[in-house]
Each structure stands twice: as C-alpha cells, then as structure tokens.
Design an enzyme around this catalytic site. Sequence first.
Site, PDB file in Angstrom:
ATOM      1  N   LEU A  88      -2.383   0.660 -38.847  1.00 32.78           N
ATOM      2  CA  LEU A  88      -3.616  -0.013 -39.260  1.00 32.78           C
ATOM      3  C   LEU A  88      -4.613   0.242 -38.142  1.00 32.78           C
ATOM      4  O   LEU A  88      -4.229   0.305 -36.965  1.00 32.78           O
ATOM      5  CB  LEU A  88      -3.391  -1.520 -39.413  1.00 32.78           C
ATOM      6  CG  LEU A  88      -2.525  -1.978 -40.604  1.00 32.78           C
ATOM      7  CD1 LEU A  88      -2.335  -3.486 -40.572  1.00 32.78           C
ATOM      8  CD2 LEU A  88      -3.145  -1.559 -41.933  1.00 32.78           C
ATOM      9  N   ASP A  89      -5.881   0.371 -38.492  1.00 34.31           N
ATOM     10  CA  ASP A  89      -6.899   0.579 -37.459  1.00 34.31           C
ATOM     11  C   ASP A  89      -6.922  -0.623 -36.517  1.00 34.31           C
ATOM     12  O   ASP A  89      -6.506  -1.717 -36.891  1.00 34.31           O
ATOM     13  CB  ASP A  89      -8.291   0.718 -38.097  1.00 34.31           C
ATOM     14  CG  ASP A  89      -8.383   1.947 -38.983  1.00 34.31           C
ATOM     15  OD1 ASP A  89      -7.590   2.880 -38.790  1.00 34.31           O
ATOM     16  OD2 ASP A  89      -9.256   1.954 -39.867  1.00 34.31           O
ATOM     17  N   LYS A  90      -7.482  -0.400 -35.337  1.00 34.60           N
ATOM     18  CA  LYS A  90      -7.528  -1.473 -34.337  1.00 34.60           C
ATOM     19  C   LYS A  90      -8.223  -2.730 -34.891  1.00 34.60           C
ATOM     20  O   LYS A  90      -7.816  -3.854 -34.635  1.00 34.60           O
ATOM     21  CB  LYS A  90      -8.267  -0.957 -33.088  1.00 34.60           C
ATOM     22  CG  LYS A  90      -8.223  -1.918 -31.931  1.00 34.60           C
ATOM     23  CD  LYS A  90      -8.815  -1.302 -30.686  1.00 34.60           C
ATOM     24  CE  LYS A  90      -8.941  -2.346 -29.587  1.00 34.60           C
ATOM     25  NZ  LYS A  90      -9.625  -1.846 -28.410  1.00 34.60           N
ATOM     26  N   HIS A 143      -8.254   6.229 -41.760  1.00 37.73           N
ATOM     27  CA  HIS A 143      -9.450   5.433 -42.123  1.00 37.73           C
ATOM     28  C   HIS A 143      -9.756   5.507 -43.620  1.00 37.73           C
ATOM     29  O   HIS A 143     -10.923   5.527 -44.020  1.00 37.73           O
ATOM     30  CB  HIS A 143     -10.693   5.936 -41.372  1.00 37.73           C
ATOM     31  CG  HIS A 143     -10.674   5.702 -39.889  1.00 37.73           C
ATOM     32  ND1 HIS A 143      -9.961   4.693 -39.280  1.00 37.73           N
ATOM     33  CD2 HIS A 143     -11.324   6.343 -38.884  1.00 37.73           C
ATOM     34  CE1 HIS A 143     -10.150   4.741 -37.971  1.00 37.73           C
ATOM     35  NE2 HIS A 143     -10.956   5.733 -37.703  1.00 37.73           N
ATOM     36  N   LYS A 160     -12.096   2.828 -45.365  1.00 38.18           N
ATOM     37  CA  LYS A 160     -13.442   2.877 -44.784  1.00 38.18           C
ATOM     38  C   LYS A 160     -14.175   4.136 -45.276  1.00 38.18           C
ATOM     39  O   LYS A 160     -15.349   4.085 -45.632  1.00 38.18           O
ATOM     40  CB  LYS A 160     -13.372   2.891 -43.257  1.00 38.18           C
ATOM     41  CG  LYS A 160     -12.914   1.551 -42.688  1.00 38.18           C
ATOM     42  CD  LYS A 160     -12.729   1.616 -41.195  1.00 38.18           C
ATOM     43  CE  LYS A 160     -12.143   0.315 -40.680  1.00 38.18           C
ATOM     44  NZ  LYS A 160     -11.533   0.453 -39.369  1.00 38.18           N
TER      45      LYS A 160
END
Length: 241
Positions: free
Chosen positions: A103-105, A193, A196
């Site tokens: 998962l992204d930060k 990502h 997004k």
Amino acid sequence: MQLRLDKFLADTGYGTRSAVKDMLKQGRVTVDGAFVKKPDIKVDPEKNVVLVDGKEASYESFEYYMLNKPAGVVSATEDKFQKTVLDLIKDKKRRDLFPVGRLDKDTEGLLLITNDGITCNKLLAPLKHVGKKYEAIIKGRVTEADVLAFKEGLDIGDDKPTKEAVLNIRRNYEEGDEDFSEIDVVITEGRYHQIKRMFEARGMEVVYLKRLSMGKLVLDDTLKPGEYRKLSEKEIELIIR
Ligand code: URA
C-alpha cells in the site's frame, strides 16, 4: 518435523544464527530439561520442550497478522529512515515476515503480514482475479460516466488498459466551492499507484484511500489505524483455500 536447534531459535525470534550460537554457549538453553550447547542438534517443535532462560520458546512455522495500516508508514520489511509496517508488529515471533502486496505510504487499511509465501502468491497472482476493495475520497465530482469508464478499462499510461473495475459512488458533496465524492472501488490487479492513476486519468485526485478487503479477507473494523491482530483459524482457512 525436525530442525536444527539454531534454526529453531532464530525462526522463533531469538536473533540471528550467530546470536543464537552465543546464547547456546552461555548455557541459556535447555531441551527437555537438559542444557544444550550444540547448535546442530535436531529438535521437533511438536515433541521437544525448548526453554530459553527458563521460558518456553514456542515455534510457529507460519504467522498471519491483519494490520490496519496507518498513513505515514511504508509497506516494506525494513527501511533505514522510515517506519515500516513490520515495526508495528510488536509480538511477532518469526523474522521472515513480509507484507502481502504494497500500500502506498499515505494509504490506510488492510494489510496481511505473513511469512507464508505460497499464500502470498495465491493472493496476488493476477490470474486468480482476487478482488481488492478500497474506499476513497476523491477531489472532483465522480459520475456515472466514470463508473462506465472504470468498467471498460482505462489507459493509465501502461502497456495495457486496466481490467474491469467496479466503481460505486456513495455520495457527492461540496466543501467551500470544491466538489468531492466518497466512493468504493474493487480492482483485481495491483499496479503501482493504480487507483490514484485511474482517477488521474479521469481528471480527478484521490485525497484519501483505504483498503477494506483482499479476496475473502475483510478488515476487522474494530482495528484502529496502527492496530493489528492475528488472523483467526477461520480467516486463515479462507485465504489458504
Ligand atoms: N492504489 C493506489 O493508488 N494506492 C494504493 O496504495 C493501493 C492502490
């Protein structure tokens, strides 16, 4: 199953093989009541009782944790400068744990942490089409045209368009003179990502993102960001089938 005592102790979280050898030399380890100094004797975790400093070392071949990942933590096993999701798992035994899928930060939500590589591959193999459900807040007004575009596949700059994704608009609202939308979406891929970039392709921006489920594994909604628990037997069954 039999394994070397130094491997048993290293896997159980007592440090590297060489740290474990030092512990043995210092006479801190007993097997079935007898002090043992040799690292290469074989033990059976089901049958032998291993004590370190008088406390039982319990062996687990596989560990499975469900973490509600908080924003601000990276999905890595180690990082020189940043806090990782593994730093959050305080009572882990195994040293070979890793997060299943990144998962992204700044993304929150369900992260499975395990040392079971086979399950990990099964969960992530695109051929298995495991659905991953996210909820998000989008800056912009998400409409039925976006729902259709997500269904048909989007060009996000990769070789191939994205696979069918199921987008659901929960509500549209305004804050000041900005439009926002609360949505949930199910994707079956795990590109970098991805969500997004899908909204970016529609001219919008994801301002909050949280994963709710992966396949049949659903985030326990009593876990606050940063909290975790072991998977139940039932949940392990769900993911290893
Ligand atoms: N899609 C994203 O854009 N980020 C994530 O962390 C997960 C899916």
